[in-house]
Motif scaffolding. Structure first.
Motif, PDB file in Angstrom:
ATOM      1  N   MET A 196       0.844  -1.159   0.000  1.00 18.34           N
ATOM      2  CA  MET A 196       0.000   0.000   0.000  1.00 18.34           C
ATOM      3  C   MET A 196       0.899   1.234   0.000  1.00 18.34           C
ATOM      4  N   THR A 197       0.490   2.238  -0.756  1.00 15.07           N
ATOM      5  CA  THR A 197       1.226   3.489  -0.817  1.00 15.07           C
ATOM      6  C   THR A 197       0.410   4.564  -0.121  1.00 15.07           C
ATOM      7  N   LEU A 198       1.036   5.291   0.795  1.00 14.70           N
ATOM      8  CA  LEU A 198       0.374   6.352   1.542  1.00 14.70           C
ATOM      9  C   LEU A 198       0.994   7.681   1.161  1.00 14.70           C
ATOM     10  N   HIS A 199       0.143   8.685   0.875  1.00 18.47           N
ATOM     11  CA  HIS A 199       0.631  10.009   0.498  1.00 18.47           C
ATOM     12  C   HIS A 199      -0.141  11.045   1.308  1.00 18.47           C
ATOM     13  N   LEU A 200       0.586  11.920   2.036  1.00 18.40           N
ATOM     14  CA  LEU A 200      -0.021  12.959   2.863  1.00 18.40           C
ATOM     15  C   LEU A 200       0.321  14.328   2.301  1.00 18.40           C
ATOM     16  N   THR A 201      -0.683  15.209   2.249  1.00 21.35           N
ATOM     17  CA  THR A 201      -0.470  16.574   1.774  1.00 21.35           C
ATOM     18  C   THR A 201      -1.158  17.531   2.735  1.00 21.35           C
ATOM     19  N   ALA A 202      -0.409  18.481   3.270  1.00 20.85           N
ATOM     20  CA  ALA A 202      -0.971  19.493   4.158  1.00 20.85           C
ATOM     21  C   ALA A 202      -1.357  20.720   3.348  1.00 20.85           C
ATOM     22  N   ASP A 203      -2.335  21.493   3.872  1.00 22.10           N
ATOM     23  CA  ASP A 203      -2.759  22.688   3.162  1.00 22.10           C
ATOM     24  C   ASP A 203      -1.722  23.817   3.259  1.00 22.10           C
ATOM     25  N   ARG A 204      -0.841  23.748   4.252  1.00 22.20           N
ATOM     26  CA  ARG A 204       0.228  24.755   4.393  1.00 22.20           C
ATOM     27  C   ARG A 204       1.511  24.077   4.834  1.00 22.20           C
ATOM     28  N   ARG A 205       2.621  24.683   4.480  1.00 23.19           N
ATOM     29  CA  ARG A 205       3.916  24.114   4.875  1.00 23.19           C
ATOM     30  C   ARG A 205       4.286  24.467   6.300  1.00 23.19           C
ATOM     31  N   LEU A 206       3.861  25.653   6.774  1.00 23.51           N
ATOM     32  CA  LEU A 206       4.237  26.122   8.103  1.00 23.51           C
ATOM     33  C   LEU A 206       3.007  26.282   8.985  1.00 23.51           C
ATOM     34  N   VAL A 207       3.208  26.126  10.314  1.00 20.28           N
ATOM     35  CA  VAL A 207       2.138  26.304  11.289  1.00 20.28           C
ATOM     36  C   VAL A 207       2.645  27.277  12.339  1.00 20.28           C
ATOM     37  N   ARG A 208       1.786  28.251  12.710  1.00 19.83           N
ATOM     38  CA  ARG A 208       2.192  29.226  13.739  1.00 19.83           C
ATOM     39  C   ARG A 208       2.381  28.535  15.091  1.00 19.83           C
ATOM     40  N   ALA A 209       3.416  28.928  15.793  1.00 22.72           N
ATOM     41  CA  ALA A 209       3.726  28.300  17.075  1.00 22.72           C
ATOM     42  C   ALA A 209       2.845  28.821  18.200  1.00 22.72           C
ATOM     43  N   GLU A 210       2.474  30.108  18.192  1.00 22.50           N
ATOM     44  CA  GLU A 210       1.779  30.724  19.325  1.00 22.50           C
ATOM     45  C   GLU A 210       0.309  31.048  19.048  1.00 22.50           C
ATOM     46  N   ALA A 211      -0.268  30.556  17.984  1.00 18.09           N
ATOM     47  CA  ALA A 211      -1.663  30.890  17.673  1.00 18.09           C
ATOM     48  C   ALA A 211      -2.426  29.633  17.274  1.00 18.09           C
ATOM     49  N   ARG A 212      -3.743  29.693  17.540  1.00 20.64           N
ATOM     50  CA  ARG A 212      -4.593  28.577  17.128  1.00 20.64           C
ATOM     51  C   ARG A 212      -4.965  28.759  15.662  1.00 20.64           C
ATOM     52  N   SER A 213      -5.067  27.672  14.972  1.00 18.28           N
ATOM     53  CA  SER A 213      -5.512  27.719  13.573  1.00 18.28           C
ATOM     54  C   SER A 213      -6.019  26.344  13.167  1.00 18.28           C
ATOM     55  N   THR A 214      -6.781  26.342  12.104  1.00 26.55           N
ATOM     56  CA  THR A 214      -7.289  25.085  11.572  1.00 26.55           C
ATOM     57  C   THR A 214      -6.448  24.698  10.370  1.00 26.55           C
TER      58      THR A 214
END
Length: 80
Positions: free
Chosen positions: A1-19
């Motif tokens: 089985m081949t698994l491929h993951l893609t995020a909507d953004r490359r970076l995530v803020r360290a001190e803030a909430r986000s979806t």
């Protein structure tokens, strides 16, 4: 089985909430080809109540006969 993951953004803020959204894709390997099918165990149920009289019961019987002619020597059928 081949698994491929893609995020909507490359970076995530360290001190803030986000979806964030993550796309997960997987690919199953090719199924092996079979030269023969596995044996079948089939139960045919035919309703012979008053609403099935005449043409409906004759069609049900004909369908059951056709199913039986398609079975192989290793198949089993039950009629209820």
């Amino acid at each position: 089985m081949t698994l491929h993951l893609t995020a909507d953004r490359r970076l995530v803020r360290a001190e803030a909430r986000s979806t964030r959204y993550l796309r997960v894709q997987y690919t199953a390997p090719e199924a092996p080809t079979r030269t023969e099918r596995l044996p079948l165990d089939i139960a045919l149920v035919i309703d012979k109540s008053g609403s099935m009289s005449g043409r409906p019961i004759e069609l049900a019987k004909e369908a059951a006969r056709k199913v039986v002619t398609m079975l192989g020597p290793d198949d089993f059928v039950a009629l209820v």
